[in-house]
Design a protein around this motif. Structure first.
Motif, short mmCIF file in Angstrom:
data_model
loop_
_atom_site.label_atom_id
_atom_site.label_comp_id
_atom_site.label_asym_id
_atom_site.label_seq_id
_atom_site.Cartn_x
_atom_site.Cartn_y
_atom_site.Cartn_z
N HIS A 248 4.63 -4.43 -5.95
CA HIS A 248 3.91 -3.46 -5.11
C HIS A 248 3.91 -3.86 -3.64
CE1 HIS A 248 3.05 -1.41 -8.77
NE2 HIS A 248 2.81 -2.61 -9.29
N CYS A 258 3.70 5.46 -5.95
CA CYS A 258 3.87 4.46 -7.00
C CYS A 258 2.76 4.63 -8.03
CB CYS A 258 3.80 3.07 -6.36
SG CYS A 258 3.98 1.72 -7.53
N CYS A 260 0.74 2.57 -8.88
CA CYS A 260 -0.46 1.85 -8.45
C CYS A 260 -1.30 2.68 -7.49
CB CYS A 260 -0.07 0.53 -7.79
SG CYS A 260 0.64 0.72 -6.14
N CYS A 265 6.11 1.38 -2.59
CA CYS A 265 6.25 0.05 -3.20
C CYS A 265 7.71 -0.14 -3.63
CB CYS A 265 5.39 -0.07 -4.45
SG CYS A 265 3.65 0.17 -4.16
ZN LIG Z 1 2.82 0.14 -6.30
#
Ligand SMILES: [Zn+2]
Length: 406
Positions: A248, A258, A260, A265
């Motif tokens: 990340h 992403c 996340c 990332c």
């Molecule tokens: Zn990420």
């Protein structure tokens, strides 16, 4: 109590000097008394004094004459096979590998099954027992014969406790007492759990190209991207055990979203999943005729390896996709090289099967962008262990921890 402490009764107690000697004996290449004295920088008398009680306790044994050792034949030393058997386990997102070995970690057998890690620990452990029982049966062994189990999982692990903690892709595994659940079935064995990429780094360190490299980064480019850090010859896990969570690191401001929640990332741009998604859109739009053909043949999904195959046949868009993905991984690595100054960067994981163009694209960026001093002796290579890095790391983890200083 920490799992590692709780399992001490299952491990073998040795002195500090004995552990130092054992740690050297288990490293390739094969050791003799003379080579051990050289490697450890000690006298032959120190070796004799330290090794004699280990031989008397049936922990170390002479396993045969060393090649070309002349007149008074030197003996190759190894861990006594009578110490017991080890099991290495490599849980991936979609596959499970289990291997059986003696304490020398030369494979006796290995089996695999497709799994879905999202199914949770109970179902995945059933698959583990199925494979292990089959291996034990083949070798006429029972669960009591196993002395150590090393296990890798594709998520963050509190290593001291052997618990998976808040994993992004493993629902149901959070804080599950894995070592305890397995030890119930293997009464003479300890169980250690680690993150899969840490174990790949350990496997590479013990068996592969990083063996003589003190400071190594192992980069797994699979569906996601992760890193394992070897520092001063040991796997470095960090304060909470999550060192190396490098997928990340942002390499493109306002880039694609992403999983996340951030944008740009490296994983969202150059992980296996990202490469496969881009390949699918190149196939569907017709921009890449070879990928379109591959999609039609496969009927539904493409992987990074298909991109490698199309590129090998000269497909322009596939070549570009590999170059850009390699460039993003290279940019991320440039930051890591400046920060960490490794001797070697090993690239493993499924995407490393895409071909050497990906590796070359990574190398070009790192060599161009990182400082000349940091890259002067830096090697960037594919891991020579291939798919076996995780399982070899899991066995190495068990092997290293058979003995403890106390
Ligand atoms: Zn990420």
């Amino acid at each position: 109590m920490h799992a590692i402490q709780a399992t001490r009764e299952k491990r073998i107690r040795v002195s500090e000097e004995e552990k130092r000697l054992i740690d050297q004996v288990i490293l390739p290449p094969e050791s003799t008394r003379t080579s051990l004295a050289q490697a450890l920088g000690v006298s032959p008398a120190w070796i004799t004094k330290t090794i004699t009680p280990l031989i008397e306790r049936n922990l170390i044994t002479e396993i045969g004459p060393a090649a070309g050792s002349g007149g008074r034949r030197a003996k190759i030393l190894g861990i006594n096979p009578a110490v017991g058997f080890l099991i290495g386990v490599d849980f991936g997102a979609t596959s499970l590998d289990v291997a059986l070995s003696g304490p020398d970690i030369n494979l006796a057998g290995q089996k695999s099954l497709p799994i879905n890690i999202d199914a949770g620990p109970e179902i995945c452990l059933k698959a583990f027992h199925e494979l292990t029982d089959a291996l034990l049966q083949e070798h006429d062994l029972c669960r009591e014969d196993i002395r150590g189990i090393g296990m890798g999982v594709p998520g963050p692990v509190d290593f001291a406790k052997g618990r998976v903690i808040s994993p992004p892709i493993m629902p149901g595994w959070d804080d599950f007492p894995l070592p305890e659940a397995i030890m119930e079935q293997f009464p003479n064995s300890f169980v250690l759990v680690d993150n899969d990429v840490n174990l790949m780094a350990l496997g590479a360190l013990r068996q592969g190209r990083a063996h003589d490299a003190e400071n190594t980064l192992f980069i797994k480019v699979g569906s996601g991207i992760g890193g394992g850090i070897v520092c001063g010859g040991r796997v470095y896990r960090g304060a909470s055990g999550c060192a190396g969570d490098i997928g990340h690191i942002i390499v493109q401001r306002n880039g694609p979203l992403c999983r996340c929640g951030n944008r740009g990332c490296v994983e969202a741009l150059a992980g296996g999943m990202a490469i496969a998604q881009q390949a699918m859109s190149l196939a569907k739009s017709g921009e890449s005729p070879l990928l379109a053909e591959a999609l039609q043949q496969k009927g539904g999904a493409l992987s990074a390896v298909d991109v490698g195959a199309a590129a090998a046949q000269g497909d322009v868009r596939a070549l570009q996709l590999i170059d850009t993905s390699g460039k993003y991984v290279g940019e991320m690595l440039t930051h890591l090289v400046s920060f960490y100054n490794p001797d070697v960067i090993l690239i493993g994981g499924g995407v490393s099967k895409i071909g050497h163009r990906f590796l070359n694209a990574i190398r070009q960026v790192v060599l161009k962008s990182a400082s000349p001093l940091a890259t002067r002796d830096l090697r960037i290579e594919y891991s020579s262990l291939g798919d076996q890095a995780g399982i070899m790391g899991a066995l190495s983890l068990a092997q290293q921890n058979l003995f403890y200083v106390g």
